[in-house]
Design a protein around this motif. Structure first.
Motif, PDB file in Angstrom:
ATOM      1  N   UNK A 190       0.722  -1.460  -0.217  1.00 22.27           N
ATOM      2  CA  UNK A 190      -0.364  -0.039  -0.006  1.00 22.27           C
ATOM      3  C   UNK A 190       0.717   1.065   0.362  1.00 22.27           C
ATOM      4  N   UNK A 191       1.970   1.044   0.860  1.00 19.89           N
ATOM      5  CA  UNK A 191       2.910   2.428   1.375  1.00 19.89           C
ATOM      6  C   UNK A 191       3.526   2.685  -0.651  1.00 19.89           C
ATOM      7  N   UNK A 192       3.814   1.061  -1.044  1.00 20.59           N
ATOM      8  CA  UNK A 192       4.798   1.602  -1.979  1.00 20.59           C
ATOM      9  C   UNK A 192       3.927   2.512  -2.991  1.00 20.59           C
ATOM     10  N   UNK A 193       2.464   1.390  -3.705  1.00 26.10           N
ATOM     11  CA  UNK A 193       1.720   2.018  -4.694  1.00 26.10           C
ATOM     12  C   UNK A 193       1.133   3.672  -4.182  1.00 26.10           C
ATOM     13  N   UNK A 194       0.584   3.651  -2.550  1.00 28.26           N
ATOM     14  CA  UNK A 194       0.732   5.155  -2.501  1.00 28.26           C
ATOM     15  C   UNK A 194       2.324   6.087  -3.235  1.00 28.26           C
ATOM     16  N   UNK A 195       3.180   5.730  -2.814  1.00 28.31           N
ATOM     17  CA  UNK A 195       4.411   6.861  -3.246  1.00 28.31           C
ATOM     18  C   UNK A 195       4.344   6.405  -4.769  1.00 28.31           C
TER      19      UNK A 195
ATOM     20  N   UNK B 271      -8.273   8.977  -8.414  1.00 25.96           N
ATOM     21  CA  UNK B 271      -7.513   7.986  -7.062  1.00 25.96           C
ATOM     22  C   UNK B 271      -8.282   9.299  -5.775  1.00 25.96           C
ATOM     23  N   UNK B 272      -8.958  10.108  -6.001  1.00 26.40           N
ATOM     24  CA  UNK B 272      -9.438  10.363  -4.852  1.00 26.40           C
ATOM     25  C   UNK B 272      -9.996   9.364  -3.593  1.00 26.40           C
ATOM     26  N   UNK B 273     -11.020   9.614  -5.250  1.00 25.04           N
ATOM     27  CA  UNK B 273     -11.914   7.999  -4.900  1.00 25.04           C
ATOM     28  C   UNK B 273     -11.319   6.655  -3.955  1.00 25.04           C
ATOM     29  N   UNK B 274     -10.155   6.509  -5.037  1.00 21.38           N
ATOM     30  CA  UNK B 274     -10.057   5.272  -4.260  1.00 21.38           C
ATOM     31  C   UNK B 274      -9.044   5.236  -2.656  1.00 21.38           C
ATOM     32  N   UNK B 275      -8.575   7.036  -2.991  1.00 21.29           N
ATOM     33  CA  UNK B 275      -7.862   6.735  -1.115  1.00 21.29           C
ATOM     34  C   UNK B 275      -8.829   7.260  -0.559  1.00 21.29           C
ATOM     35  N   UNK B 276     -10.220   7.360  -0.608  1.00 15.80           N
ATOM     36  CA  UNK B 276     -11.087   7.331   0.246  1.00 15.80           C
ATOM     37  C   UNK B 276     -11.741   6.335   0.272  1.00 15.80           C
ATOM     38  N   UNK B 277     -11.660   5.119   0.177  1.00  9.36           N
ATOM     39  CA  UNK B 277     -11.931   4.316   0.150  1.00  9.36           C
ATOM     40  C   UNK B 277     -11.086   3.532   0.827  1.00  9.36           C
TER      41      UNK B 277
ATOM     42  N   UNK C  38      -6.916 -12.767   3.250  1.00 14.17           N
ATOM     43  CA  UNK C  38      -6.688 -11.793   4.637  1.00 14.17           C
ATOM     44  C   UNK C  38      -6.742 -12.796   5.601  1.00 14.17           C
ATOM     45  N   UNK C  39      -5.762 -13.310   6.728  1.00 17.93           N
ATOM     46  CA  UNK C  39      -5.077 -13.750   7.141  1.00 17.93           C
ATOM     47  C   UNK C  39      -5.167 -13.151   8.490  1.00 17.93           C
ATOM     48  N   UNK C  40      -5.865 -13.169  10.233  1.00 18.15           N
ATOM     49  CA  UNK C  40      -6.320 -12.442  10.819  1.00 18.15           C
ATOM     50  C   UNK C  40      -4.514 -11.524  11.056  1.00 18.15           C
ATOM     51  N   UNK C  41      -3.652 -12.415  10.584  1.00 12.36           N
ATOM     52  CA  UNK C  41      -2.382 -11.538  11.889  1.00 12.36           C
ATOM     53  C   UNK C  41      -1.888 -10.898  10.399  1.00 12.36           C
ATOM     54  N   UNK C  42      -1.989 -10.704   9.285  1.00 12.17           N
ATOM     55  CA  UNK C  42      -1.699  -9.745   8.174  1.00 12.17           C
ATOM     56  C   UNK C  42      -3.020  -8.804   8.289  1.00 12.17           C
ATOM     57  N   UNK C  43      -3.567  -8.843   8.765  1.00 11.20           N
ATOM     58  CA  UNK C  43      -4.528  -8.041   8.214  1.00 11.20           C
ATOM     59  C   UNK C  43      -4.499  -6.843   8.609  1.00 11.20           C
ATOM     60  N   UNK C  44      -4.170  -6.371   9.655  1.00  7.76           N
ATOM     61  CA  UNK C  44      -3.919  -5.342  10.199  1.00  7.76           C
ATOM     62  C   UNK C  44      -4.901  -4.675  10.673  1.00  7.76           C
ATOM     63  N   UNK C  45      -4.948  -3.291  10.021  1.00  9.10           N
ATOM     64  CA  UNK C  45      -6.214  -2.580   9.728  1.00  9.10           C
ATOM     65  C   UNK C  45      -6.546  -3.173   8.133  1.00  9.10           C
ATOM     66  N   UNK C  46      -7.845  -3.522   8.421  1.00  2.16           N
ATOM     67  CA  UNK C  46      -9.168  -4.240   7.674  1.00  2.16           C
ATOM     68  C   UNK C  46      -8.918  -3.406   6.657  1.00  2.16           C
ATOM     69  N   UNK C  47      -8.532  -2.543   5.195  1.00  2.00           N
ATOM     70  CA  UNK C  47      -8.206  -2.150   4.314  1.00  2.00           C
ATOM     71  C   UNK C  47      -8.171  -2.912   2.475  1.00  2.00           C
ATOM     72  N   UNK C  48      -8.304  -2.390   1.822  1.00  2.00           N
ATOM     73  CA  UNK C  48      -7.829  -2.526   0.291  1.00  2.00           C
ATOM     74  C   UNK C  48      -5.982  -2.943  -0.057  1.00  2.00           C
ATOM     75  N   UNK C  49      -6.033  -3.283  -0.426  1.00  2.00           N
ATOM     76  CA  UNK C  49      -4.271  -3.206  -0.766  1.00  2.00           C
ATOM     77  C   UNK C  49      -3.743  -2.119  -1.321  1.00  2.00           C
ATOM     78  N   UNK C  50      -4.316  -1.312  -2.027  1.00  2.00           N
ATOM     79  CA  UNK C  50      -3.568  -0.252  -2.304  1.00  2.00           C
ATOM     80  C   UNK C  50      -4.077   1.438  -2.666  1.00  2.00           C
ATOM     81  N   UNK C  51      -3.699   1.625  -2.173  1.00  2.00           N
ATOM     82  CA  UNK C  51      -3.980   3.281  -2.672  1.00  2.00           C
ATOM     83  C   UNK C  51      -3.332   4.146  -3.972  1.00  2.00           C
ATOM     84  N   UNK C  52      -3.642   5.206  -3.570  1.00  2.00           N
ATOM     85  CA  UNK C  52      -2.759   6.375  -5.015  1.00  2.00           C
ATOM     86  C   UNK C  52      -2.872   6.671  -4.095  1.00  2.00           C
ATOM     87  N   UNK C  53      -1.057   6.782  -4.663  1.00  2.00           N
ATOM     88  CA  UNK C  53      -0.365   8.683  -4.202  1.00  2.00           C
ATOM     89  C   UNK C  53       0.935   8.246  -3.184  1.00  2.00           C
ATOM     90  N   UNK C  54       0.818   9.483  -2.941  1.00  2.00           N
ATOM     91  CA  UNK C  54       2.587   9.202  -2.421  1.00  2.00           C
ATOM     92  C   UNK C  54       3.824   8.343  -2.762  1.00  2.00           C
TER      93      UNK C  54
END
Length: 187
Positions: free
Chosen positions: A8-13, A96-102, A171-187
């Protein structure tokens, strides 16, 4: 604790970098400076730089988007929600803003709002692969919720357990962390 979604962080960047590279030459330095400060972890300085830029050009969608990504990285999700929501209102044609909102809604386990935001992202850009992937993740999370409720109401139903187990493999519970989609756009 490591970030639960390094892709997620890499995709954002990567998207933020692409936005900065697409900017006109006159503004490219400002976008690049904010992006570089973000990449180097200098979030406070990046925010100061973004705010200075936006004081002169408050409607600039690219810098506002970078600011939303920065707010997300700084853990200021309420501010990021406000930033991305305002961007979707002012520039409804940008996916992209819609994706990041999601991503932010999903992090709060508000999968219905995440789904709606991703559907808007796809409506604005039907070829937006990241939004399609994230929508699939959200549907899987919604399915898990429904299967879980079905299991609560009818523990004798033997068809629900295997379906729920498949989603838990994705989506194993240990890897889940915050329940969010895989990728945000940006950063």
């Amino acid at each position: 604790m490591p970030h639960p979604h390094p892709p997620l962080r890499r995709a954002v960047r990567l998207v933020a970098l692409a936005l900065a590279l697409c900017a006109t030459t006159a503004f490219a330095d400002d976008y690049a400076d904010v992006s570089q400060l973000m990449r180097s972890g200098q979030h406070a300085q990046a925010m100061v730089r973004a705010d200075q830029y936006l004081a002169a050009k408050p409607r600039d969608p690219q810098m506002r988007f970078l600011k939303g990504v920065l707010q997300t990285e700084m853990g200021r999700s309420a501010d990021a929600l406000a930033t991305f929501t305002k961007l979707t209102e002012d520039y409804p044609e940008l996916p992209e803003p819609y994706n990041n909102l999601a991503v932010l809604h999903a992090a709060r386990s508000d999968f219905d709002k995440a789904r709606a935001a991703l559907e808007m992202a796809i409506r604005t850009n039907p070829g937006y692969a990241t939004a399609h992937e994230n929508l699939g993740d959200v549907y899987a999370r919604l399915a898990a919720q429904s299967y879980g409720r079905a299991q609560q109401y009818d523990a004798a139903n033997t068809t629900v357990g295997p379906k729920l187990a498949l989603i838990r493999q994705l989506f194993p519970p240990a890897a889940r962390g915050a329940a969010q989609p895989a990728k945000a756009a940006g950063s």
